[in-house]
Design a protein around this motif. Structure first.
Motif, PDB file in Angstrom:
ATOM      1  N   GLY A  99       3.861  -1.853   5.513  1.00 27.06           N
ATOM      2  CA  GLY A  99       2.991  -2.524   6.475  1.00 27.06           C
ATOM      3  C   GLY A  99       1.520  -2.349   6.150  1.00 27.06           C
ATOM      4  O   GLY A  99       1.145  -1.515   5.336  1.00 27.06           O
ATOM      5  N   ARG A 155      -0.878  -1.252   8.045  1.00 25.78           N
ATOM      6  CA  ARG A 155      -1.611  -0.189   8.757  1.00 25.78           C
ATOM      7  C   ARG A 155      -2.081   0.888   7.797  1.00 25.78           C
ATOM      8  O   ARG A 155      -1.346   1.317   6.911  1.00 25.78           O
ATOM      9  CB  ARG A 155      -0.699   0.442   9.807  1.00 25.78           C
ATOM     10  CG  ARG A 155      -0.622  -0.347  11.094  1.00 25.78           C
ATOM     11  CD  ARG A 155      -1.431   0.288  12.216  1.00 25.78           C
ATOM     12  NE  ARG A 155      -0.950   1.632  12.528  1.00 25.78           N
ATOM     13  CZ  ARG A 155       0.072   1.877  13.342  1.00 25.78           C
ATOM     14  NH1 ARG A 155       0.722   0.895  13.890  1.00 25.78           N
ATOM     15  NH2 ARG A 155       0.417   3.116  13.594  1.00 25.78           N
ATOM     16  N   THR A 169       5.270  -5.125   2.440  1.00 27.23           N
ATOM     17  CA  THR A 169       6.462  -5.427   3.228  1.00 27.23           C
ATOM     18  C   THR A 169       7.130  -4.140   3.717  1.00 27.23           C
ATOM     19  O   THR A 169       7.574  -4.060   4.866  1.00 27.23           O
ATOM     20  CB  THR A 169       7.465  -6.226   2.368  1.00 27.23           C
ATOM     21  OG1 THR A 169       6.755  -7.258   1.705  1.00 27.23           O
ATOM     22  CG2 THR A 169       8.558  -6.823   3.220  1.00 27.23           C
TER      23      THR A 169
END
Lengths: 344, 291
Positions: B116, B118, B113
Motif C-alpha cells: 500500500g 501508506r 499492491t
C-alpha cells in the motif's frame, strides 16, 4: 568502435540485409504513407464518442514523440535519454508563452518547437565527445536538471503544483470544446503527418545516410568526410523540433502542465514504444505507440495490475524479439511464407 | 564552527548512502557492462522486506541481515531473468536499460499492491540523539557513517584479496580469457548482481530508519548514484566511493549556503561540466577507452 577492452560489443545492426535508407522505392512508400494516414483520417467517422477520440489523440502525441526519438536513438545511435525533457520543455514553453506573455497559441506552438530545438543543441555540446553509456548518463542528467530548474522556479512554473488553465488552440470561430474533440483530432493527426513526413524525408536523404554511416562505422564515416559534430547536432536538433511541438500541443490539449512529464514512468512507456516498434524504422515506433496506448486503455479494468502486466509484456517481447514488433512480424511472416512454399 | 560541523556531518552521512548505492551500480557495470536501472527499486524492496520481517515480530538484529540476504537472491533472480538472456546481443546496453526499467516498474507496482501507499518506518539501528560540535545528530546516522566504510572496506578486501573477488574482477577485465581459464562467468554475473542488490537493500534499510518509506523511495537515490558513478568514473570501484563522499560534501555545502532548492541544479551543472572536461570521470585513469 573496435575497443577490445569493452565488455560488450558496440551497437551495430547485424541483420543479414541491413535496411539502408532509400531501399524501398519512394513511390511505393508514398502510396503506403498516403493510404495509411487517409485511413487514420477516416477514424472519427467510425469512433463517434469523445473518449475513443481522446485515446487516439494521445496515441498521436505519443507516436510523434516516439518516432522522433527513433531518429536519434535508432538512426543516430545516440542514446539520448533526455528526449522526454525536450517534450517537457515544449509543454512548459507553450504554457509560459501563452499564459504569462499572452502569445497567440499557434505562434506559441511553433515557438515551443524552436525552443526545444535550441535546448537539444545545448545538450549536444557536452555529449559530442562521448559514447554509449556516457551519453545516457549526461542526457539523463540534463533531463533531471531541467526538471529541478522547473521545480525550483515555482513562482513562475508552479513547481510541483504545475500550471492550470492554459489557453487551448483555436480554429477560426470553431468551438473547440463542444465538437467531441473533432478539431483536436485532426490537428493532432496533421502534426503526426508533418512529423512523419519530415522524419522519413530526413532519413532517406544523404544526411540521413551519413548519420547511419556514423552509427555503423564511425571511423570509416569520418574518414570519408562526415563531420560527427555537425551530424550529431543535426540529428538531435531534428529530433527535437516536432517533439517540442508535440509537448506544446499536449499542453494546449490537456489545458494543464505538470512536472509528471519528466517522470520515469512516461519515459519508460515512450522508450518501450520505440524499442517495441523496432528501431530505425520510424513507422515501427508509430505503430507501437498505437498498439501500446490502445492496449493500456483496453486494460483499464485491471487497475493496479496494469503497469505490472505492461512491464511483463515489455520484458517478454524484448527477450523473445530483440528487434521489437517489426522483428516479430517479420518472423511470423517468414514462418507463414515457409509453410506456403514447402509443398511446392 | 557549527557551520563546518554541519557540512562535515551532512556530507559524511549523505556520502555514505550514495557510496552504498553507487558501488553496486559500478560493480554491475564493470562486470557485465550494463546499467541496472532497477537498482533504486532494490533499495526500496530491501527496506520493505526488513519492515515486513520486523512487523511479524523478528528483532531488528535478525530481520536486517535476513532482508539483505533475501535481496541477494532477488538480485540473482533479476539478473537471470532479464539480463542474462540478452548477453551477446548487439544492442545489449539499450535493451537492458528497458528490461531493468520494466522490471523495476513491476517490482515497484508490486510493492504498492502488497504494502500500500501508506508511509512506513523501520526501527533505527541505534535509538537516541547526541550533540557533536554544536550539531544535534541521531545515533542512527552516526552508525551509518561508521558502518558504511567498514562494509566498503570489506568489499575491497573481497574484490582484491579473495579468489572469488579476483575472479569477478577478471570477468570485468576480459570475459573471453575468463572463459578460457575455466571461470563460471554466468555464475559470476549473478554474483555481481547479488552483491549489488544486497548493498542497495542495506542502503534502503539505513534510509528507512530515519525517513518514511514509500514504494518510490528508490528513484531519487538511483539518480544520485548515477551522478556519483559518472562523476567518479565507471571503470573502477574506488572512483565512485570517493565521488560519493565528494558529492555528499558538495551537497551539504550547497544546501547550507544556497538553500535546498538550488542544490540539485548546481549538482547537475557541475556534473555536465565535469563530463565536458573529463568524460571518463575525475577519479578514473585516462588510459581506459570509452565505449
Amino acid at each position: 568502435m573496435t575497443d577490445m577492452t569493452s565488455p560488450i560489443a558496440p551497437i551495430r545492426t547485424q541483420t543479414a540485409n541491413p535496411v539502408a535508407p532509400g531501399r524501398t522505392p519512394w513511390k511505393a512508400e508514398a502510396v503506403g504513407f498516403v493510404l495509411g494516414f487517409a485511413l487514420l483520417a477516416l477514424l472519427p467517422l467510425v469512433f463517434g464518442d469523445t473518449y475513443a477520440r481522446h485515446i487516439l489523440i494521445m496515441a498521436f502525441i505519443y507516436a510523434i514523440v516516439a518516432s522522433n526519438w527513433d531518429l536519434s536513438l535508432g538512426y543516430g545511435g545516440v542514446f539520448n535519454f533526455g528526449h522526454l525533457a525536450l517534450f517537457g520543455i515544449g509543454v512548459y514553453a507553450y504554457s509560459l508563452l501563452t499564459k504569462l506573455s499572452g502569445l497567440d497559441p499557434w505562434i506559441a506552438l511553433f515557438a515551443s518547437g524552436i525552443i526545444a530545438t535550441l535546448a537539444a543543441i545545448v545538450v549536444t555540446i557536452p555529449i559530442l565527445r562521448l559514447k554509449g553509456i556516457y551519453i545516457i548518463l549526461v542526457t539523463f542528467g540534463f533531463a533531471q536538471l531541467v526538471m529541478q530548474v522547473i521545480l525550483s522556479q515555482s513562482d513562475i512554473t508552479g513547481g510541483t503544483q504545475g500550471i492550470v488553465r492554459i489557453p487551448g488552440l483555436y480554429w477560426f470561430d470553431h468551438n473547440m470544446v463542444r465538437d467531441g474533440k473533432f478539431a483536436y483530432f485532426y490537428i493532432a493527426l496533421a502534426l503526426l503527418v508533418a512529423s512523419t513526413l519530415f522524419l522519413r524525408v530526413f532519413v532517406r536523404s544523404r544526411t540521413g545516410a551519413s548519420i547511419v554511416a556514423l552509427r555503423d562505422n564511425e571511423e570509416y564515416a569520418i574518414s570519408r568526410g562526415v563531420s560527427i559534430v555537425r551530424q550529431r547536432m543535426l540529428t538531435l536538433a531534428a529530433s527535437a523540433f516536432f517533439t517540442g511541438i508535440a509537448g506544446a500541443f499536449y499542453a494546449a490539449y490537456q489545458r494543464n502542465a505538470s512536472i509528471d512529464v519528466f517522470g520515469m514512468s512516461l519515459a519508460t512507456i515512450i522508450l518501450s514504444m520505440v524499442l517495441l516498434g523496432g528501431t530505425s524504422t520510424i513507422y515501427g515506433a508509430i505503430v507501437a505507440s498505437f498498439v501500446l496506448t490502445i492496449f493500456a486503455e483496453w486494460m483499464a479494468d485491471f487497475g493496479a495490475w496494469r503497469p505490472m502486466i505492461t512491464a511483463v509484456l515489455i520484458i517478454g517481447v524484448m527477450l523473445a524479439y530483440p528487434s521489437g514488433l517489426a522483428g516479430m512480424i517479420k518472423a511470423a511472416w517468414g514462418a507463414v511464407a515457409g509453410r506456403i512454399k514447402r509443398p511446392a | 564552527m557549527s557551520a563546518l560541523a554541519e557540512i562535515l556531518f551532512g556530507g559524511l552521512f549523505q556520502g555514505s548512502l550514495y557510496a552504498m548505492m553507487a558501488v553496486g551500480l559500478a560493480l554491475v557495470w564493470t562486470t557485465i557492462g550494463v546499467f541496472n536501472f532497477s537498482h533504486g527499486v532494490f533499495m526500496m524492496l530491501g527496506a520493505y522486506i526488513a519492515w515486513q520481517l520486523v512487523e511479524i515480530g523478528l528483532p531488528a538484529a535478525v530481520a536486517f541481515p535476513v532482508a539483505v540476504v533475501v535481496m541477494a537472491g532477488v538480485g540473482w533472480i533479476l539478473q537471470a531473468s532479464v539480463v542474462r538472456p540478452l548477453i551477446g546481443r548487439p544492442n545489449i546496453v539499450l535493451v537492458v536499460v528497458i528490461t531493468t526499467l520494466a522490471a523495476g516498474s513491476l517490482i515497484e507496482n508490486g510493492a504498492l499492491t502488497i504494502w500500500g501507499p501508506r508511509s512506513k518506518q523501520i526501527p533505527a539501528l541505534i535509538d537516541g540523539n547526541t550533540t557533536i560540535g554544536g550539531v544535534g545528530v541521531s545515533l542512527h546516522q552516526i552508525a551509518i557513517i561508521v558502518i558504511t566504510p567498514l562494509i566498503l572496506a570489506a568489499l575491497w578486501v573481497f574484490l582484491n584479496r579473495t579468489r572469488l573477488g579476483l575472479a569477478l574482477r577478471a570477468v570485468a577485465q576480459n570475459e573471453d580469457a575468463s572463459h578460457l581459464v575455466g571461470l563460471n562467468v554466468t555464475a559470476l554475473y549473478g554474483l555481481a548482481f547479488a552483491i549489488a542488490a544486497s548493498l542497495a537493500g542495506l542502503a534502503g534499510i539505513f534510509m528507512g530508519g530515519y525517513r518514511f518509506m514509500s514504494p518510490v523511495m528508490g528513484s531519487d537515490p538511483l539518480l544520485k548514484a548515477l551522478i556519483v558513478v559518472v562523476f567518479g568514473g565507471i571503470s573502477s570501484i574506488s572512483g565512485p566511493i570517493f565521488a560519493a563522499y565528494l558529492i555528499g560534501f558538495f551537497e551539504a555545502a550547497c544546501s547550507y549556503y544556497f538553500g535546498l532548492y538550488w542544490t540539485p541544479a548546481l549538482l547537475f551543472g557541475v556534473l555536465i561540466l565535469t563530463l565536458m572536461v573529463r568524460p571518463e570521470g575525475i577519479f578514473a585513469s585516462r588510459s581506459r577507452g570509452l565505449a
